[in-house]
Write an enzyme that holds these catalytic residues in place. Structure first.
Site, mmCIF file in Angstrom:
data_model
loop_
_atom_site.group_PDB
_atom_site.id
_atom_site.type_symbol
_atom_site.label_atom_id
_atom_site.label_comp_id
_atom_site.label_asym_id
_atom_site.label_seq_id
_atom_site.Cartn_x
_atom_site.Cartn_y
_atom_site.Cartn_z
ATOM 1 N N ARG A 158 -30.412 3.051 -17.933
ATOM 2 C CA ARG A 158 -29.891 3.117 -16.732
ATOM 3 C C ARG A 158 -28.362 2.341 -16.856
ATOM 4 N NH1 ARG A 158 -28.481 5.845 -13.604
ATOM 5 N NH2 ARG A 158 -30.843 6.383 -13.566
ATOM 6 N N LYS B 138 -5.684 1.966 -9.017
ATOM 7 C CA LYS B 138 -6.939 1.439 -8.018
ATOM 8 C C LYS B 138 -8.419 2.045 -8.764
ATOM 9 C CE LYS B 138 -4.193 3.044 -4.098
ATOM 10 N NZ LYS B 138 -3.962 3.958 -2.957
ATOM 11 N N LYS C 53 7.772 -1.532 -5.039
ATOM 12 C CA LYS C 53 7.415 -0.751 -3.832
ATOM 13 C C LYS C 53 7.901 -1.354 -2.577
ATOM 14 C CE LYS C 53 3.328 1.047 -4.361
ATOM 15 N NZ LYS C 53 1.800 1.427 -4.252
ATOM 16 N N GLU D 169 9.803 2.959 -5.539
ATOM 17 C CA GLU D 169 9.243 3.846 -4.655
ATOM 18 C C GLU D 169 10.110 3.936 -3.346
ATOM 19 O OE1 GLU D 169 5.052 3.084 -2.711
ATOM 20 O OE2 GLU D 169 6.231 2.299 -1.092
ATOM 21 N N ASP E 258 7.201 8.810 -2.185
ATOM 22 C CA ASP E 258 5.734 8.470 -1.066
ATOM 23 C C ASP E 258 5.650 9.394 -0.156
ATOM 24 O OD1 ASP E 258 3.236 6.808 -1.074
ATOM 25 O OD2 ASP E 258 4.458 5.754 0.474
#
Length: 277
Positions: A99, A134, A166, A196, A217
């Site tokens: 597993r 992410k 950002k 960004e 973006d």
């Protein structure tokens, strides 16, 4: 290329999580300690193999003498029903590590397969498919490697290897210019800076500053095309936001250098891989 030192701690931790405080009570009570078995590792769906060496390390941590005959190695495409590798060794090790091996390999192969799909969708354009931060906590090194095996490229690995300014950084700094100036004053000469922007007006302001790349973006393909024309090769251009299999080709045809997709590592479906004795 992943070296064993880069993933063995992950495999060990995952095995220990499964073994708990008493080990594999099912296998240990049923299978004799000296039993030897042969198992076939196979794909139940078409996909791109990734994580085979990681999976093999799980088996070999329990049986260092485990033998493997590989038919489709990492980075190879395997058809549904195709054999990835044949394993022979301790029956207990095969059952106990199964597993852990399949969880890690299925996750990596799913990411590689999804990346392969997007890479093929933009074939013939200049755009490269890249991942983001992410990622699943603790599995970033594996998931980033899976993107590479799928034909994609990696964005930054963490907060420490590049500057990405950002919208929230810009808001706190009081604008694009002060944010860039503060970053440039603080970092070393080898560190690249990306910013960004949400609008063409922000892009025009950015083009007057010392940066290396721009993150465009959530822009539609027509706006992206105008942005690429404004940049005119002075910066690397990256498109991000609402990238799907349906939208990736028009985004690529706008002329951007990179297309970043967070869902490759946070939402790609696991590739179904089985181990049969």
């Amino acid at each position: 290329m992943l070296q064993p030192l880069m993933y063995e701690s992950i495999v060990r931790a995952t095995l220990l999580e499964d073994l708990g405080r008493a080990g594999d009570v099912t296998t240990d009570s049923i299978v004799p300690a000296g039993a030897v078995a042969t198992a076939r590792l196979s794909a139940r769906k078409d996909g791109r193999v990734a994580g085979l060496e990681v999976a093999l390390s799980a088996f070999r941590l329990l049986d260092p003498a485990m033998e493997a005959v590989v038919e489709h190695g990492d980075g190879a495409d395997v058809p549904a029903g195709g054999c990835i590798a044949t394993l022979r060794g301790s029956a207990r090790a095969l059952l106990t590590a199964e597993r852990t091996a399949l969880n890690l390999m299925g996750r990596m192969a799913g990411i590689a397969t999804a990346t392969r799909t997007l890479v093929r969708a933009v074939d013939g354009t200049r755009a490269r498919i890249v991942c983001t931060r992410k990622t699943t906590p603790g599995l970033r090194v594996l998931e980033k490697a899976a993107v590479r095996l799928g034909g994609g490229s990696n964005h930054r690995f963490g907060l420490d290897d590049a500057v990405l300014i950002k919208d929230n950084h810009i808001a706190i700094a009081g604008g694009i210019r002060p944010a860039v100036e503060r970053a440039r004053a603080a970092i070393g000469h080898m560190v690249k800076v990306e910013v960004e922007v949400d609008t063409l007006d922000q892009l025009r302001e950015l083009l007057e500053l010392p940066v290396d790349a721009v993150l465009l973006d959530n822009m539609d393909p027509d706006t992206l095309r105008r942005a690429v024309e404004l940049v005119d090769g002075r910066l690397l251009t990256e498109a991000s936001g609402t990238v799907t299999l349906a939208t990736v080709r028009p985004i690529a045809e706008a002329g951007v250098d990179m297309i970043s997709c967070g869902w490759l590592t946070h939402s790609a479906p696991t590739l179904d891989i089985g181990l049969d004795m």
